[in-house]
Design a protein around this motif. Structure first.
Motif, short mmCIF file in Angstrom:
data_model
loop_
_atom_site.label_atom_id
_atom_site.label_comp_id
_atom_site.label_asym_id
_atom_site.label_seq_id
_atom_site.Cartn_x
_atom_site.Cartn_y
_atom_site.Cartn_z
N THR A 1 27.34 35.01 49.20
CA THR A 1 27.83 34.37 47.98
C THR A 1 28.53 35.32 47.27
O THR A 1 29.61 35.04 46.78
CB THR A 1 26.41 34.05 47.02
OG1 THR A 1 25.74 32.89 47.82
CG2 THR A 1 26.78 33.80 45.66
N ALA A 2 28.17 36.61 47.25
CA ALA A 2 29.32 37.72 46.64
C ALA A 2 30.48 37.54 47.37
O ALA A 2 31.54 37.96 46.47
CB ALA A 2 28.63 38.83 46.73
N ARG A 3 30.49 37.80 48.64
CA ARG A 3 31.97 37.80 49.45
C ARG A 3 32.61 36.55 48.92
O ARG A 3 33.96 36.69 48.81
CB ARG A 3 31.48 38.04 50.87
CG ARG A 3 31.29 39.16 51.20
CD ARG A 3 30.84 39.56 52.83
NE ARG A 3 30.38 40.84 53.09
CZ ARG A 3 30.06 41.14 54.13
NH1 ARG A 3 29.73 40.12 55.23
NH2 ARG A 3 29.80 42.48 54.73
N LYS A 4 31.95 35.49 49.09
CA LYS A 4 32.80 34.32 48.95
C LYS A 4 33.34 34.20 47.43
O LYS A 4 34.41 33.50 47.03
CB LYS A 4 31.84 32.98 49.10
CG LYS A 4 31.62 32.73 50.47
CD LYS A 4 30.67 31.29 50.75
CE LYS A 4 30.72 31.08 52.33
NZ LYS A 4 29.78 29.97 52.39
N ALA A 5 32.79 34.89 46.29
CA ALA A 5 32.99 34.81 44.92
C ALA A 5 34.27 35.71 44.83
O ALA A 5 35.23 35.24 44.20
CB ALA A 5 31.85 35.33 44.01
N VAL A 6 34.48 36.89 45.51
CA VAL A 6 35.47 37.71 45.49
C VAL A 6 36.69 36.76 46.36
O VAL A 6 37.92 36.83 45.82
CB VAL A 6 35.36 38.96 46.57
CG1 VAL A 6 36.52 39.74 46.59
CG2 VAL A 6 34.48 39.79 45.76
N ALA A 7 36.39 36.19 47.40
CA ALA A 7 37.34 35.42 48.12
C ALA A 7 38.06 34.17 47.40
O ALA A 7 39.30 33.88 46.92
CB ALA A 7 37.01 34.90 49.38
N ALA A 8 37.17 33.46 46.35
CA ALA A 8 37.49 32.54 45.57
C ALA A 8 38.22 32.96 44.44
O ALA A 8 39.34 32.36 43.94
CB ALA A 8 36.42 31.75 44.98
N ARG A 9 38.13 34.27 44.04
CA ARG A 9 38.94 34.82 42.81
C ARG A 9 40.54 35.13 43.36
O ARG A 9 41.18 34.91 42.65
CB ARG A 9 37.97 35.99 42.39
CG ARG A 9 38.59 36.56 40.94
CD ARG A 9 37.67 37.75 40.37
NE ARG A 9 37.89 38.12 39.20
CZ ARG A 9 37.39 39.29 38.40
NH1 ARG A 9 36.37 39.53 39.03
NH2 ARG A 9 37.77 39.79 37.52
N LEU A 10 40.44 35.52 44.46
CA LEU A 10 41.73 36.07 45.05
C LEU A 10 42.58 34.60 45.27
O LEU A 10 43.71 34.55 44.86
CB LEU A 10 41.76 36.58 46.44
CG LEU A 10 41.19 37.95 46.35
CD1 LEU A 10 40.94 38.44 47.82
CD2 LEU A 10 41.95 38.94 45.70
N ARG A 11 41.87 33.43 45.43
CA ARG A 11 42.79 32.07 45.77
C ARG A 11 43.13 31.76 44.33
O ARG A 11 44.16 31.21 44.37
CB ARG A 11 41.67 31.31 46.29
CG ARG A 11 42.41 30.03 46.88
CD ARG A 11 41.61 29.02 47.63
NE ARG A 11 42.22 27.75 47.83
CZ ARG A 11 42.19 26.61 47.09
NH1 ARG A 11 41.54 26.75 46.15
NH2 ARG A 11 42.80 25.64 47.50
N GLU A 12 42.19 31.90 43.37
CA GLU A 12 42.44 31.50 41.98
C GLU A 12 43.71 31.99 41.53
O GLU A 12 44.73 31.59 40.64
CB GLU A 12 41.39 31.68 41.14
CG GLU A 12 40.31 30.81 41.55
CD GLU A 12 39.10 30.89 40.60
OE1 GLU A 12 39.04 31.93 39.79
OE2 GLU A 12 37.82 30.27 40.65
#
Length: 283
Positions: A11-22
């Motif tokens: 979940t933490a890694r996906k949160a970082v990835a989602a932030r980069l995409r945003e």
């Protein structure tokens, strides 16, 4: 209890990835355009945004610079670095007993120059007596099914508490009055603990505040226990796990909460009066 937002590494890694995409979308860039400006293959952008590949610090800095938000790199790097350690279950930390857990924290406490701690349920570890720590750690270990090494764990905790007597350090602690009333161990144990609090308050390095049960117009509600180390790192204690917070914006949030809690506390003679009253109620 609902799951904590950072309850697992994925979940933490996906949160970082989602932030980069945003950030990419906010910058109006397509995946291949960002890759071109970053100087890497377009597939790398896809891998980073899907969390298939964890980003390096350099990747994050470059990504943020290309998106025109270089000032956000520090927060994202901190979140990425702690993805594997931000949520650690007590069962994992205590699987070999409590002694090693206590010993593992000594270096952090020794290099910390300004320690802030808030306690809502039990006396902070740094201020515990051997008898109180023994009663508490014994109960904790029993609840989590950890190997019984209470005596060794208590000795390690007392060793850690020596930092209170070393110069060039500041310890600012705030406890709820309920901490003084919640009995750990027998009457003698609790009485000794309260007496120790009165004693430790005289140390030049220690500031101990108590938030009275009668405190009105609380600016902030009762929180989970947390410790702040030099404004760089926060440990939050849940029933199931320890949360480590290092993202600057999140550390700042805990700093703000601590400041408000500290404002509600009483000190000096008033605090000693609350401790003495709690001790008198034992008999």
């Amino acid at each position: 209890m609902s799951a904590y937002p950072s309850s697992n590494v994925e979940t933490a890694r996906k949160a970082v990835a989602a932030r980069l995409r945003e950030l990419r979308l906010d910058a109006g860039l397509k995946g291949h355009e960002l890759a071109s400006r970053c100087g890497w293959h377009k597939s790398k952008t896809s891998r980073l945004e899907s969390a298939a590949t964890p980003p390096s610090d350099s990747d994050i800095r470059t990504w943020c610079e290309v998106c025109g938000v270089a000032d956000q790199a520090a927060d994202i790097i901190a979140a990425s670095r702690t993805a594997d350690s931000m949520y650690v279950a007590w069962q994992r930390l205590q699987r070999t007993g409590l002694r090693r857990l206590q010993e593992s924290r000594v270096p952090l406490y020794e290099r910390t120059r300004h320690f802030r701690g808030y306690a809502s349920h039990v006396v902070p570890g740094l201020l515990q007596t051997p008898a109180y720590a023994s009663a508490l750690l014994s109960a904790v270990g029993r609840f989590h099914g950890a190997p019984d090494d209470t005596a060794e764990a208590v000795a390690a905790r007392m060793n850690r508490s020596r930092v209170l007597h070393r110069g060039d350090r500041r310890f600012v602690l705030v406890v709820e009055e309920s901490v003084l009333r919640y009995q750990i161990g027998d009457v003698r144990t609790m009485g000794g603990q309260l007496g120790h609090l009165l004693s430790v308050m005289s140390l030049a390095s220690v500031s101990l505040g108590v938030i009275p049960l009668s405190a009105r117009e609380r600016g902030i509600w009762t929180l989970e226990a947390f410790n702040v180390f030099d404004e760089q790192r926060v440990h939050v204690e849940l029933l199931s796990a320890q949360i480590t917070v290092t993202a600057p914006s999140e550390v700042a949030l805990y700093m703000r909460a601590f400041a408000e809690l500290r404002e509600m506390a009483v000190y000096g003679a008033e605090a000693r009066g609350l401790i003495t009253s709690a001790a008198d109620s034992l008999t």
